[in-house]
Enzyme design. Structure first.
Site, PDB file in Angstrom:
ATOM      1  CB  SER A 177      34.769  40.158  47.481  1.00  0.00           C
ATOM      2  OG  SER A 177      34.330  39.181  46.570  1.00  0.00           O
ATOM      3  CG  HIS A 204      35.347  40.995  43.685  1.00  0.00           C
ATOM      4  ND1 HIS A 204      36.102  40.298  44.594  1.00  0.00           N
ATOM      5  CD2 HIS A 204      36.192  41.883  43.109  1.00  0.00           C
ATOM      6  CE1 HIS A 204      37.346  40.738  44.565  1.00  0.00           C
ATOM      7  NE2 HIS A 204      37.430  41.706  43.676  1.00  0.00           N
ATOM      8  CG  MET A 298      35.178  34.034  49.455  1.00  0.00           C
ATOM      9  SD  MET A 298      34.291  32.837  48.427  1.00  0.00           S
ATOM     10  CE  MET A 298      32.779  32.648  49.384  1.00  0.00           C
ATOM     11  CG  ASP A 301      41.209  41.714  43.748  1.00  0.00           C
ATOM     12  OD1 ASP A 301      42.298  42.052  43.243  1.00  0.00           O
ATOM     13  OD2 ASP A 301      40.126  42.250  43.456  1.00  0.00           O
TER      14      ASP A 301
END
Length: 355
Positions: A177, A204, A298, A301
């Site tokens: 991400s 992401h 962050m 996930d």
């Protein structure tokens, strides 16, 4: 107390951003610059911790400004305020390669202001504290993860055990991400030419951005990198990037593996695509014949899915704290016991090239 610099020639956007920053728990000094020249002057006068910058501005664009700000203070964190368009995606990827840590999509109308402010506030909190905000229900311990020095140092080279497990893999799944695109560039451009294990990547990003990312990685690495398509067969030597706004999964039919894009499944851990969906799918269909790698980002996930992979006997790796832009996702995975090894980006590249 942090020093934050907003660089935007729109008075309205400056006010919206300042409004978001008022939600921070501590008082901060917020500077505003209506053009890059003023921004450079203020950066020289003050020790700027975070710069939030637009791209299209008088005298100089945002990409050029990043270089000046990094030269003045290499520790300044930079977030691009990006347009939700394909050209905006290309510019954002270039900004990330130049040193921006993250980006946020600019609201297209006043209806999106509140969502923009909420997203910006969460990103700034993460950048300053790296605490959990989107995963408050996590039951993980708050202590630093205990990592075996055997995997921390690797001074004697990559352990044969890891190489042997990687060689059994029929696929590599990567979840990544914040800070991800430059890391993916580094990995794919440094893989040996005959590397043949297919790679599935969840980064992401929104739709236009993932297509631009695939095209950029393809050009830079001179490898077959593409945005994943529903129903296509997973082929050796191909790198598949999950499409923004759609979950990426795999399925095995008559001994062959195929891509499945899940459009009607809700967000998982506030993300779509989700690393958890990919890892869980790989655990189900590949079992022990897979490698999962969770990298900078962050939130939480990917931790549960990576644990599923480990429980199936797959090789699981987390990126080391020192080499992460943001240690959130790898930290949670490590603390859940999902990571078999903790490696830097350079060590991950070295391991992959041992196959």
């Amino acid at each position: 107390m942090k020093r934050i610099l907003i660089v935007d020639d729109s008075e309205l956007m400056c006010e919206v951003i300042k409004g978001a920053l008022r939600g921070l728990e501590e008082d901060n000094i917020v500077f505003v610059a209506s053009n890059p020249l003023i921004a450079i002057r203020k950066a020289r006068l003050f020790n700027i911790d975070l710069a939030l910058i637009d791209y299209e501005m008088p005298y100089m664009n945002g990409i050029s400004l990043i270089s000046y700000l990094k030269e003045i203070n290499p520790l300044t964190k930079i977030v691009m305020v990006s347009a939700y368009t394909e050209p905006g995606a290309q510019i954002t990827l270039e900004a990330l390669a130049k040193g921006a840590i993250d980006y946020i999509l600019k609201p297209s109308d006043k209806k999106e202001f509140e969502g923009f402010k909420k997203d910006l506030l969460e990103k700034v909190r993460w950048i300053f504290t790296e605490k959990e905000f989107s995963c408050k229900k996590s039951t993980r311990e708050k202590t630093e993860p205990k990592i075996s020095s055997y995997f921390e140092c690797l001074k004697a080279g990559i352990p044969n055990y890891l190489v042997d497990k990687l060689r059994e893999s029929k696929v590599i799944a990567i979840g990544i991400s914040t800070g991800g695109p430059p890391v993916l560039e580094k990995i794919f451009t440094n893989l040996k030419k005959d590397f043949s294990i297919p790679i599935l990547v969840v980064q992401h990003m929104p739709p236009a951005f993932t297509k631009a990312l695939a095209e950029r990685l393809c050009k830079l690495s001179q490898r077959q990198v593409k945005e994943a398509e529903d129903g296509e067969r997973v082929e050796n030597g191909v790198i598949y990037i999950a499409k923004g706004g759609v979950h990426l999964a795999v399925e095995k039919i008559l001994g062959k593996y195929y891509i499945r894009l899940l459009e009607n499944v809700e967000k998982v851990n506030s993300h779509k695509p989700s690393c958890d969906i990919l890892f869980s799918s790989v655990a189900e269909w590949y079992g022990k014949n897979a490698t999962g790698i969770i990298m900078t980002g962050m939130g939480c996930d990917g931790a549960n899915g990576l644990l599923e992979m480990k429980n199936q006997g797959a090789l699981t790796i987390a990126q080391s704290k020192e080499s992460c832009a943001v240690f959130g996702m790898p930290r949670v995975a490590i603390e859940k016991g999902a990571a078999e090894a903790v490696l830097s980006v350079e060590e991950i590249i070295k391991l992959l090239n041992e196959v």
